[in-house]
Design an enzyme around this catalytic site. Structure first.
Site, PDB file in Angstrom:
ATOM      1  N   ASN A   1       4.383  -4.469  18.114  1.00 43.74           N
ATOM      2  CA  ASN A   1       3.439  -5.326  17.403  1.00 43.74           C
ATOM      3  C   ASN A   1       2.241  -5.590  18.307  1.00 43.74           C
ATOM      4  O   ASN A   1       2.267  -5.284  19.499  1.00 43.74           O
ATOM      5  CB  ASN A   1       4.131  -6.655  17.037  1.00 43.74           C
ATOM      6  CG  ASN A   1       3.498  -7.353  15.857  1.00 43.74           C
ATOM      7  OD1 ASN A   1       3.058  -6.706  14.908  1.00 43.74           O
ATOM      8  ND2 ASN A   1       3.427  -8.676  15.895  1.00 43.74           N
TER       9      ASN A   1
ATOM     10  N   ASP B   1       0.850  -1.195   0.000  1.00 42.15           N
ATOM     11  CA  ASP B   1       0.000   0.000   0.000  1.00 42.15           C
ATOM     12  C   ASP B   1       0.888   1.250   0.000  1.00 42.15           C
ATOM     13  O   ASP B   1       2.106   1.158   0.180  1.00 42.15           O
ATOM     14  CB  ASP B   1      -0.967  -0.010   1.203  1.00 42.15           C
ATOM     15  CG  ASP B   1      -0.263   0.110   2.551  1.00 42.15           C
ATOM     16  OD1 ASP B   1       0.507   1.083   2.742  1.00 42.15           O
ATOM     17  OD2 ASP B   1      -0.459  -0.762   3.431  1.00 42.15           O
TER      18      ASP B   1
ATOM     19  N   THR C   1       4.713  -6.683  12.006  1.00 38.67           N
ATOM     20  CA  THR C   1       5.040  -7.813  11.122  1.00 38.67           C
ATOM     21  C   THR C   1       5.193  -9.080  11.953  1.00 38.67           C
ATOM     22  O   THR C   1       5.744  -9.038  13.051  1.00 38.67           O
ATOM     23  CB  THR C   1       6.288  -7.520  10.244  1.00 38.67           C
ATOM     24  OG1 THR C   1       6.595  -8.689   9.478  1.00 38.67           O
ATOM     25  CG2 THR C   1       7.498  -7.101  11.043  1.00 38.67           C
ATOM     26  N   SER C   2       4.702 -10.193  11.395  1.00 37.57           N
ATOM     27  CA  SER C   2       4.659 -11.447  12.160  1.00 37.57           C
ATOM     28  C   SER C   2       5.993 -12.175  12.182  1.00 37.57           C
ATOM     29  O   SER C   2       6.159 -13.146  12.909  1.00 37.57           O
ATOM     30  CB  SER C   2       3.590 -12.368  11.570  1.00 37.57           C
ATOM     31  OG  SER C   2       3.966 -12.740  10.257  1.00 37.57           O
TER      32      SER C   2
ATOM     33  N   GLU D   1       1.199  -8.507  19.072  1.00 38.02           N
ATOM     34  CA  GLU D   1       1.514  -9.691  19.893  1.00 38.02           C
ATOM     35  C   GLU D   1       2.946 -10.099  19.574  1.00 38.02           C
ATOM     36  O   GLU D   1       3.498  -9.651  18.561  1.00 38.02           O
ATOM     37  CB  GLU D   1       0.549 -10.831  19.527  1.00 38.02           C
ATOM     38  CG  GLU D   1       0.708 -11.208  18.066  1.00 38.02           C
ATOM     39  CD  GLU D   1      -0.443 -12.030  17.501  1.00 38.02           C
ATOM     40  OE1 GLU D   1      -1.387 -12.329  18.232  1.00 38.02           O
ATOM     41  OE2 GLU D   1      -0.360 -12.352  16.305  1.00 38.02           O
TER      42      GLU D   1
ATOM     43  N   HIS E   1       8.559  -5.411  -1.057  1.00 35.99           N
ATOM     44  CA  HIS E   1       7.676  -6.393  -1.712  1.00 35.99           C
ATOM     45  C   HIS E   1       6.831  -5.763  -2.825  1.00 35.99           C
ATOM     46  O   HIS E   1       5.825  -6.343  -3.231  1.00 35.99           O
ATOM     47  CB  HIS E   1       6.778  -7.079  -0.667  1.00 35.99           C
ATOM     48  CG  HIS E   1       7.532  -8.004   0.253  1.00 35.99           C
ATOM     49  ND1 HIS E   1       7.017  -8.479   1.433  1.00 35.99           N
ATOM     50  CD2 HIS E   1       8.775  -8.552   0.135  1.00 35.99           C
ATOM     51  CE1 HIS E   1       7.916  -9.271   2.031  1.00 35.99           C
ATOM     52  NE2 HIS E   1       8.984  -9.316   1.265  1.00 35.99           N
TER      53      HIS E   1
HETATM   54  C1  BJW Z   1      -0.870  -5.432  14.454  1.00 38.17           C
HETATM   55  C2  BJW Z   1      -2.122  -4.967  14.338  1.00 38.17           C
HETATM   56  C3  BJW Z   1      -2.268  -3.636  14.847  1.00 38.17           C
HETATM   57  C4  BJW Z   1      -2.261  -6.937  13.543  1.00 38.17           C
HETATM   58  N1  BJW Z   1      -1.194  -3.025  15.357  1.00 38.17           N
HETATM   59  N2  BJW Z   1       0.214  -4.907  14.949  1.00 38.17           N
HETATM   60  C5  BJW Z   1      12.413 -21.574   4.521  1.00 38.17           C
HETATM   61  C6  BJW Z   1      13.144 -20.838   5.424  1.00 38.17           C
HETATM   62  C7  BJW Z   1      13.448 -19.502   5.187  1.00 38.17           C
HETATM   63  C8  BJW Z   1      12.989 -18.884   4.043  1.00 38.17           C
HETATM   64  C9  BJW Z   1      12.248 -19.629   3.147  1.00 38.17           C
HETATM   65  C10 BJW Z   1      11.957 -20.949   3.373  1.00 38.17           C
HETATM   66  N3  BJW Z   1      11.214 -21.412   2.331  1.00 38.17           N
HETATM   67  C11 BJW Z   1      11.025 -20.389   1.470  1.00 38.17           C
HETATM   68  C12 BJW Z   1      11.646 -19.306   1.949  1.00 38.17           C
HETATM   69  C13 BJW Z   1      11.665 -17.946   1.347  1.00 38.17           C
HETATM   70  C14 BJW Z   1      10.323 -17.262   1.386  1.00 38.17           C
HETATM   71  C15 BJW Z   1       9.754 -17.317   2.814  1.00 38.17           C
HETATM   72  O1  BJW Z   1      10.058 -16.493   3.659  1.00 38.17           O
HETATM   73  N4  BJW Z   1       8.912 -18.281   3.113  1.00 38.17           N
HETATM   74  C16 BJW Z   1       8.397 -18.412   4.487  1.00 38.17           C
HETATM   75  C17 BJW Z   1       6.883 -18.370   4.469  1.00 38.17           C
HETATM   76  C18 BJW Z   1       9.010 -19.616   5.112  1.00 38.17           C
HETATM   77  N5  BJW Z   1      10.577 -15.887   0.998  1.00 38.17           N
HETATM   78  C19 BJW Z   1      10.604 -15.521  -0.263  1.00 38.17           C
HETATM   79  O2  BJW Z   1      10.353 -16.282  -1.161  1.00 38.17           O
HETATM   80  C20 BJW Z   1      11.024 -14.093  -0.540  1.00 38.17           C
HETATM   81  N6  BJW Z   1      12.085 -14.082  -1.478  1.00 38.17           N
HETATM   82  C21 BJW Z   1      13.302 -14.616  -1.185  1.00 38.17           C
HETATM   83  O3  BJW Z   1      13.542 -15.151  -0.114  1.00 38.17           O
HETATM   84  O4  BJW Z   1      14.241 -14.480  -2.190  1.00 38.17           O
HETATM   85  C22 BJW Z   1      15.551 -15.053  -1.977  1.00 38.17           C
HETATM   86  C23 BJW Z   1      16.453 -14.192  -1.128  1.00 38.17           C
HETATM   87  C24 BJW Z   1      17.286 -14.777  -0.186  1.00 38.17           C
HETATM   88  C25 BJW Z   1      18.132 -13.982   0.589  1.00 38.17           C
HETATM   89  C26 BJW Z   1      18.165 -12.625   0.423  1.00 38.17           C
HETATM   90  C27 BJW Z   1      17.336 -12.060  -0.501  1.00 38.17           C
HETATM   91  C28 BJW Z   1      16.483 -12.853  -1.257  1.00 38.17           C
HETATM   92  C29 BJW Z   1       9.865 -13.302  -1.121  1.00 38.17           C
HETATM   93  C30 BJW Z   1       8.765 -13.077  -0.129  1.00 38.17           C
HETATM   94  C31 BJW Z   1       7.563 -12.427  -0.812  1.00 38.17           C
HETATM   95  C32 BJW Z   1       6.420 -12.142   0.135  1.00 38.17           C
HETATM   96  N7  BJW Z   1       5.273 -11.730  -0.595  1.00 38.17           N
HETATM   97  C33 BJW Z   1       4.041 -11.393   0.137  1.00 38.17           C
HETATM   98  C34 BJW Z   1       2.887 -11.181  -0.896  1.00 38.17           C
HETATM   99  C35 BJW Z   1       3.192 -10.125  -1.950  1.00 38.17           C
HETATM  100  C36 BJW Z   1       2.736  -8.764  -1.559  1.00 38.17           C
HETATM  101  C37 BJW Z   1       1.226  -8.652  -1.343  1.00 38.17           C
HETATM  102  O5  BJW Z   1       0.436  -9.294  -2.054  1.00 38.17           O
HETATM  103  O6  BJW Z   1       0.834  -7.862  -0.471  1.00 38.17           O
HETATM  104  O7  BJW Z   1       4.276 -10.244   0.950  1.00 38.17           O
HETATM  105  S1  BJW Z   1       3.553 -12.642   1.318  1.00 38.17           S
HETATM  106  C38 BJW Z   1       2.953 -11.534   2.514  1.00 38.17           C
HETATM  107  O8  BJW Z   1       3.738 -11.729   3.728  1.00 38.17           O
HETATM  108  C39 BJW Z   1       3.265 -10.121   1.983  1.00 38.17           C
HETATM  109  C40 BJW Z   1       3.828  -9.468   3.227  1.00 38.17           C
HETATM  110  O9  BJW Z   1       4.620  -8.351   2.900  1.00 38.17           O
HETATM  111  C41 BJW Z   1       4.571 -10.589   3.899  1.00 38.17           C
HETATM  112  C42 BJW Z   1       4.844 -10.357   5.373  1.00 38.17           C
HETATM  113  O10 BJW Z   1       3.647 -10.325   6.103  1.00 38.17           O
HETATM  114  P1  BJW Z   1       3.504  -9.371   7.368  1.00 38.17           P
HETATM  115  O11 BJW Z   1       3.605  -7.971   6.940  1.00 38.17           O
HETATM  116  O12 BJW Z   1       4.430  -9.810   8.427  1.00 38.17           O
HETATM  117  O13 BJW Z   1       1.969  -9.631   7.772  1.00 38.17           O
HETATM  118  P2  BJW Z   1       1.348 -10.758   8.732  1.00 38.17           P
HETATM  119  O14 BJW Z   1      -0.090 -10.822   8.449  1.00 38.17           O
HETATM  120  O15 BJW Z   1       2.111 -12.006   8.669  1.00 38.17           O
HETATM  121  O16 BJW Z   1       1.586 -10.169  10.213  1.00 38.17           O
HETATM  122  C43 BJW Z   1       0.924  -9.002  10.653  1.00 38.17           C
HETATM  123  C44 BJW Z   1       1.341  -8.727  12.104  1.00 38.17           C
HETATM  124  O17 BJW Z   1       0.707  -7.516  12.515  1.00 38.17           O
HETATM  125  C45 BJW Z   1       0.879  -9.826  13.080  1.00 38.17           C
HETATM  126  O18 BJW Z   1       1.979 -10.209  13.912  1.00 38.17           O
HETATM  127  C46 BJW Z   1      -0.201  -9.139  13.938  1.00 38.17           C
HETATM  128  O19 BJW Z   1      -0.182  -9.529  15.296  1.00 38.17           O
HETATM  129  C47 BJW Z   1       0.174  -7.686  13.803  1.00 38.17           C
HETATM  130  N8  BJW Z   1      -0.968  -6.775  13.914  1.00 38.17           N
HETATM  131  N9  BJW Z   1      -2.975  -5.846  13.798  1.00 38.17           N
HETATM  132  C48 BJW Z   1       0.012  -3.656  15.392  1.00 38.17           C
HETATM  133  N10 BJW Z   1      -3.440  -2.996  14.815  1.00 38.17           N
END
Ligand code: BJW
Length: 232
Positions: free
Chosen positions: A198, A89, A172-173, A200, A104
């Site tokens: 965060n 966003d 972020t989670s 939690e 991202h």
């Molecule tokens: C509040 C609240 C309030 C609620 N106040 N708080 C095994 C081990 C390690 C890594 C990997 C693995 N297998 C695969 C991987 C890599 C993979 C990965 O991480 N997978 C895991 C799931 C295991 N990663 C990738 O593929 C990434 N690329 C990569 O690694 O390339 C190689 C590389 C290596 C080394 C260096 C560099 C590169 C790419 C990741 C792409 C993520 N894409 C997404 C979707 C696209 C965008 C979109 O559509 O919006 O991105 S997934 C989604 O998750 C989105 C987000 O940006 C991302 C993170 O989520 P976020 O922001 O943390 O949200 P939530 O919902 O998870 O958490 C919200 C938090 O807020 C919660 O804790 C709540 O409590 C809190 N909250 N209300 C304050 N009011």
């Protein structure tokens, strides 16, 4: 250095991913957030991002007190403030942050897989659209980073992590890498203070020197106010 995630925009009306009512409770991430999913069913992926783009353009969606506090920090802090967001966003820009990187991608941008042109886009996008630059049809995609793709600006991010003196992680989670690994990097290579704000404890909560839990609109403005009023 500040890292933000979906939690900071939750109180602006945008969904998180992994909360009980989050995006991944309704759609499969393999279907809508991987290059393989897009190759299999581009219409479904376009529908998913069209709906989110349209919601972001709704006049009711606006930066909240947490976004505004971070913009204030950038304006008033005597040193550099670098904001890296995982969010697609544009609420940080609308709040006023300028030294900002969307690791991202950005919902209001698209790119062409045929010629690599990048462009602003606020309308619906579909497989029938042709690229305004190379005119190839059906190769436009949202400018977002899916699983398995390289996040944007990693060199700049690691340079900033290496020289930061304060690392804040907000809303972020800690499930998605490489962002989830930033705190370990900072602790290993710098003497920076690390703080998680965060709702939690995140997946990596124990890695932070300080943790503060509550809604972003409450804990972020209070933390920034305290930082800015600290004697320097
Ligand atoms: C509040 C609240 C309030 C609620 N106040 N708080 C095994 C081990 C390690 C890594 C990997 C693995 N297998 C695969 C991987 C890599 C993979 C990965 O991480 N997978 C895991 C799931 C295991 N990663 C990738 O593929 C990434 N690329 C990569 O690694 O390339 C190689 C590389 C290596 C080394 C260096 C560099 C590169 C790419 C990741 C792409 C993520 N894409 C997404 C979707 C696209 C965008 C979109 O559509 O919006 O991105 S997934 C989604 O998750 C989105 C987000 O940006 C991302 C993170 O989520 P976020 O922001 O943390 O949200 P939530 O919902 O998870 O958490 C919200 C938090 O807020 C919660 O804790 C709540 O409590 C809190 N909250 N209300 C304050 N009011």
């Amino acid at each position: 250095m500040i890292l933000t995630g979906a939690g900071i925009s939750k109180e602006s009306g945008l969904d998180t991913f992994r909360c009980e009512d989050g995006i991944w409770s309704r759609v499969s991430l393999e279907d809508v957030a991987t290059p393989e999913g897009f190759a299999r069913n581009p219409r479904l992926v376009h529908e998913f991002y069209n709906a989110r783009r349209s919601k972001l353009c709704d006049p009711e969606i606006a930066p909240n007190a947490a976004h505004l506090a971070l913009a204030r920090l950038e304006q008033e802090w005597p040193g550099d403030v670098f904001l890296v967001t995982q969010n697609i966003d544009d609420l940080h820009e609308r709040a006023g942050n300028r030294n900002l990187l969307h690791m991202h991608g950005e919902l209001k941008k698209i790119r062409c897989d045929a010629c690599d042109a990048h462009m602003e886009w606020v309308d619906e996008l579909g497989v029938e659209h042709g690229c305004p630059q190379c005119h190839v049809v059906g190769r436009l995609r949202p400018h977002v980073v899916w699983f398995g793709e390289m996040p944007i600006g990693m060199d700049r991010i690691y340079e900033a992590l290496d020289r930061c003196t304060l690392f804040m992680s907000i809303g972020t989670s800690g499930h998605v890498y490489p962002a989830a690994g930033f705190v370990s990097h900072v602790r290993m290579y710098t003497r920076a203070h690390t703080v998680e704000l965060n709702m939690e404890p995140s997946n990596g909560a124990t890695l932070f020197a300080e943790t503060i839990y509550g809604p972003a609109t409450e804990v972020v403005p209070a933390y920034i106010e305290a930082l800015l009023s600290r004697p320097r």
